[in-house]
Scaffold this active site. Structure first.
Site, PDB file in Angstrom:
ATOM      1  CG  HIS A 351      -2.260  -0.766   0.960  1.00 41.90           C
ATOM      2  ND1 HIS A 351      -3.188  -0.538   0.453  1.00 41.90           N
ATOM      3  CD2 HIS A 351      -2.237  -2.284   1.479  1.00 41.90           C
ATOM      4  CE1 HIS A 351      -4.203  -1.448   0.486  1.00 41.90           C
ATOM      5  NE2 HIS A 351      -3.690  -2.483   1.335  1.00 41.90           N
ATOM      6  CE  LYS A 542      -6.845  13.471   0.669  1.00 45.47           C
ATOM      7  NZ  LYS A 542      -7.082  12.131  -0.208  1.00 45.47           N
ATOM      8  NE  ARG A 543      -2.400   8.114   6.988  1.00 46.53           N
ATOM      9  CZ  ARG A 543      -1.106   7.995   6.393  1.00 46.53           C
ATOM     10  NH1 ARG A 543      -0.147   8.289   7.089  1.00 46.53           N
ATOM     11  NH2 ARG A 543      -0.978   7.607   5.152  1.00 46.53           N
ATOM     12  CE  LYS A 548      -2.895  10.171   3.362  1.00 42.51           C
ATOM     13  NZ  LYS A 548      -3.270   9.748   2.105  1.00 42.51           N
ATOM     14  CB  THR A 649     -10.704   4.611  -1.359  1.00 42.71           C
ATOM     15  OG1 THR A 649     -10.211   4.986   0.092  1.00 42.71           O
ATOM     16  CG2 THR A 649      -9.878   3.447  -1.694  1.00 42.71           C
ATOM     17  CE  LYS A 653     -14.145   5.635   0.646  1.00 42.23           C
ATOM     18  NZ  LYS A 653     -13.034   5.764   1.665  1.00 42.23           N
TER      19      LYS A 653
END
Length: 805
Positions: A351, A542-543, A548, A649, A653
């Site tokens: 991952h 998100k985290r 990110k 993901t 969504k």
């Protein structure tokens, strides 16, 4: 339904309708629904056992299933939701109020856990025989609260404070898990033969089951979670002697293994606890798998034909030496037979390519806690290096790079290397990720095992993320397509022509506005900030992690703030929403959370920003909150540094619910672009190849600042302490990180391109008809990104399993 509810209320809970609270009504309804699921689970288990087929065992250290009651009602029969609403209304209750009594299970943190939950949903819906395995965390990861200074604070999650009616305690399903001690070689002295593991510290792993129903399917699978218990939970002699701590020490030590997800490993004790957790859950799971297999009258040699065990990332990798130990030491098989079985049952999903996330463990730590397993790992590595020597004679550099044991500094075990060597397939989770995996991290293994590596792009459970989260849009789709799309998302493609129908777009736009109002109400309830539902809802959830790049988003927010202060005319109103948790030991991520909150507080308090800009950080992001955010979003921020996000993901969504994506060519963004159309997505920034080149050339962020006056002004304002005047130095570590030579996430290098893409976003949002058309096309072209499709690919290409109908 009313009769069943009243029966559970009075007979099980001991309450009359007049005494019942909303929580009592929730418990009673949940018990009634759970009993129906249990009947179907029993039928499923009987059907699978009689069919004598291959089953999937999914090992993941985290799951994020979300709330169960609504999902179960929909899964049993879509009409049950209407019936429940009517029944509760007749009793004086509102279904939404009753559903809100449920607390999200604290079993996961981010995308890894939610993906595992989506896969379990799809496995049941598609009627594949499957069991999930994990840990029953008492307190989850943590509950996130935001302090007055904007900082994240962690408090223990309370998800198990009340009785959890959605789990079944399996007291008879218990296995002994051992630590420490010493490994005693056989009298022959041969290292491959059975050893005795003596003088160990032993605990029990107790099973708890959560039922996993398929949508409009008779199949109900289960997720088995392990909780630690002391074998002698209470020492009365010590208690009577006044040593109360010693009386319960064994129980406390055992329960610590299932207290918290991802304990902070910045301390020696934290590292040890993490390793013990991982072994605890894989040992119990493998013992359970073997017990089930043998109970069905099958031979150990037949395991590869009967079982496929998927390792969800590196956390469960100790399952490989543990299965070898069980087969050799406990069941008497020889090394060759055991290794053939092991390689035949395990598959590994990678991952991440981030070095810090590719787990390694100190040899000394494994030797102390799991001495027999270290011996087995050494033997696996011995055989692998011998095979490598035959393939590339004398190539010591290849042996150094590919060995399971790294000798650079402290000797450590590379868990990803062990997972690759012990698996029959290794898969990435998006086309770009798999390509980069093959070319970089695992390039040496690809040369040895070219057929080992495959791609299976991630997907999402559409029942959770569209049917339940967005009932208005679901009803519109069902009106046009019937119910088929629920279990075959690619049916949506039949509706793409509707994106040119004014009436369809009018309904689509109205549904989006209703969802935005619902989220605005939630934001007001949680934060006291009022949002304009006609503003553009710009979402990054998100985290919290540097790669990110929440900072890239925040820098543009500050630039926008400065523009509005200069001249607010013609600015498209925007509401920017952030959510996500920072790991307790990740200081920079926590500094980012603090800065976001301080920027938000300053902007929202400025009268000049009213009607133009709002910024919100929503604390304690979980599945239930995500189910309100995803349907309401207009713009989906997927802005990770190219080459660093494996898949994502959240991007799926949000797009499925009609948000337009602004993103880099990273992870699954590339495949989303290919499916929704290049004209219906906002792509910006460096590609993965360009990012590598920029780093290789010696990246200097200050050059980007010199080129861009708006960027320089934003950084100077942040650095000045403007957003935290009582603590002017709060943001300096963040600014210093962004400006340091070689900053690995290239935030400033992508800023100009990102800002230009945001200008295109504004221009399009002002053309509401065109925006809605593109939003509809995003939704209707997302059929490929269903977890049903992902699971079918795993079943066909990796697991070799078939549905049991």
């Amino acid at each position: 339904m009313q009769a069943a509810l009243l029966d559970r209320l009075m007979r099980t809970l001991g309450k009359t309708p007049g005494q019942a609270t909303q929580r009592d009504i929730f418990d009673a309804l949940s018990l009634a629904v759970h009993e129906e699921l249990m009947v179907r689970w029993l039928a499923t288990q009987s059907r699978v056992a009689n069919a004598h087929v291959k089953r999937v065992c999914y090992l993941s250290v985290e799951y994020l299933p979300g709330r169960s009651l609504l999902n179960a009602l929909y899964s049993l029969d879509g009409e049950l939701v209407h019936e429940a609403r009517t029944t509760l209304k007749d009793m004086g209750y509102d279904l939404e109020d009753i559903l809100a009594q449920e607390i999200d299970p604290g079993l996961g943190n981010g995308g890894l856990g939610r993906l595992a939950a989506c896969f379990l949903d799809s496995l049941a819906t598609l009627q594949y025989p499957a069991v999930g395995y994990g840990i029953r965390y008492d307190y989850g990861i943590f509950t996130q609260v935001i302090a007055a200074d904007g900082a994240q604070r962690e408090i223990a999650s309370s998800w198990l404070t009340l009785e959890n009616v959605w789990e079944t305690a399996r007291g008879s399903v218990r296995y002994t898990v051992r630590f420490g001690g010493r490994s005693v070689a056989p009298t022959s002295g041969l290292p491959e033969e059975a050893h005795r593991w003596l003088d160990t510290q032993d605990i029990y792993a107790i099973g708890f089951d959560r039922l996993i129903p398929g949508n409009r399917s008779p199949t109900v699978n289960h997720l088995r979670l392990w909780s630690g218990r002391g074998i002698t939970p209470f020492h009365i002699d010590a208690f009577n002697a006044g040593d109360y701590e010693a009386a319960v020490h064994e129980q406390v030590e055992a329960k610590n293994l299932s207290r918290v997800l991802y304990p902070d490993d910045s301390t020696r004790q934290g590292k040890e606890l993490r390793l013990k957790q991982q072994y605890f859950f894989v040992s119990a799971s493998l013992q359970d798998i073997l017990a089930t297999h043998l109970r069905e009258g099958r031979t150990l040699a037949s395991m590869p034909e009967a079982i496929s065990i998927q390792l969800n990332d590196t956390h469960p990798t100790l399952a490989i030496p543990e299965l070898m130990r069980l087969l050799i030491d406990e069941h008497g098989l020889n090394w060759r037979e055991s290794w053939a079985i092991t390689c035949g049952v395990f598959a590994y999903t990678n991952h991440t390519l981030l070095p810090e996330a590719l787990e390694t463990w100190p040899v000394a730590l494994i030797e102390r806690l799991l001495p027999r397993h270290l011996e087995i790992i050494y033997l696996i590595n011995r055989d692998f290096l011998a095979a490598l020597e035959r393939h590339r004679p004398g190539d010591l550099e290849a042996q150094r790079r590919l060995s399971i044991i790294t000798e650079d500094g402290e000797r450590r075990v590379r868990m990803a290397h062990l997972a690759v060597i012990g698996s029959h397939h290794v898969n990435g989770v998006a086309q770009l990720h798999t390509e980069l995996m093959r070319k970089s991290v695992f390039a040496g293994f690809v040369e040895l095992y070219p057929d080992l590596f495959v791609n299976v792009t991630n997907g999402i459970a559409v029942r959770r993320w569209l049917k339940q989260s967005n009932p208005g849009l679901s009803a519109l789709l069902t009106q046009r397509l019937g119910f088929a799309w629920e279990n075959d998302l690619e049916e949506l493609a039949r509706l793409t022509g509707a994106a040119d129908e004014p009436e369809f777009l009018r309904h689509f736009r109205g549904i989006k506005r209703t969802n935005k109002q619902r989220l605005a109400d939630e934001v007001m309830r949680r934060t006291g900030v009022e949002l304009d539902v006609d503003s553009l809802f710009d979402v990054q959830v998100k985290r919290i992690h540097e790669y990110k790049r929440q900072l890239l988003n925040l820098l543009y927010v500050v630039v926008r703030y400065l523009r509005i202060r200069r001249d607010p005319r013609g600015v498209v109103p925007r509401s920017v929403l952030f959510a996500g948790k920072a790991a307790p030991g990740y200081s920079m991520a926590k500094a980012i959370v603090k800065l976001i909150n301080n920027v938000a507080r300053t902007i929202n308090a400025d009268p000049a920003m009213r009607g133009h800009l709002r910024v919100v950080f929503l604390p304690d992001y979980d599945v239930s909150l995500a189910q309100k955010i995803m349907p309401a979003a207009d713009l989906s921020e997927q802005i990770s540094t190219a080459g660093m996000e494996a898949s994502g993901t959240g991007n799926m969504k949000l797009a499925l619910n009609g948000a337009l994506t602004i993103g880099t060519l990273d992870g699954a963004n590339i495949e989303i672009r290919d499916h929704v159309g290049e004209e219906n997505i906002f792509i910006f920034g460096l590609t993965a190849e360009q990012a590598v080149a920029v780093r290789a050339a010696g990246y200097r962020p200050t050059i980007e600042v010199e080129r861009n006056p708006e960027l320089r002004a934003a950084l100077e304002l942040i650095d000045s302490g403007h957003f935290s005047p009582s603590r002017p130095d709060d943001a300096k570590p963040v600014v210093s990180r962004l400006l340091e030579d070689g900053e690995p996430f290239l935030v400033l290098a992508d800023f100009a391109s990102y800002a230009a893409a945001q200008e295109r976003v504004d221009a399009l949002y002002e053309r509401s008809e065109e925006w809605t058309r593109k939003a509809a096309l995003n939704c209707l072209n997302m059929g490929y990104f269903s977890s049903d499709r992902s699971v079918r690919e795993y079943a066909d290409r990796i697991w070799d399993v078939r549905p049991v109908l």
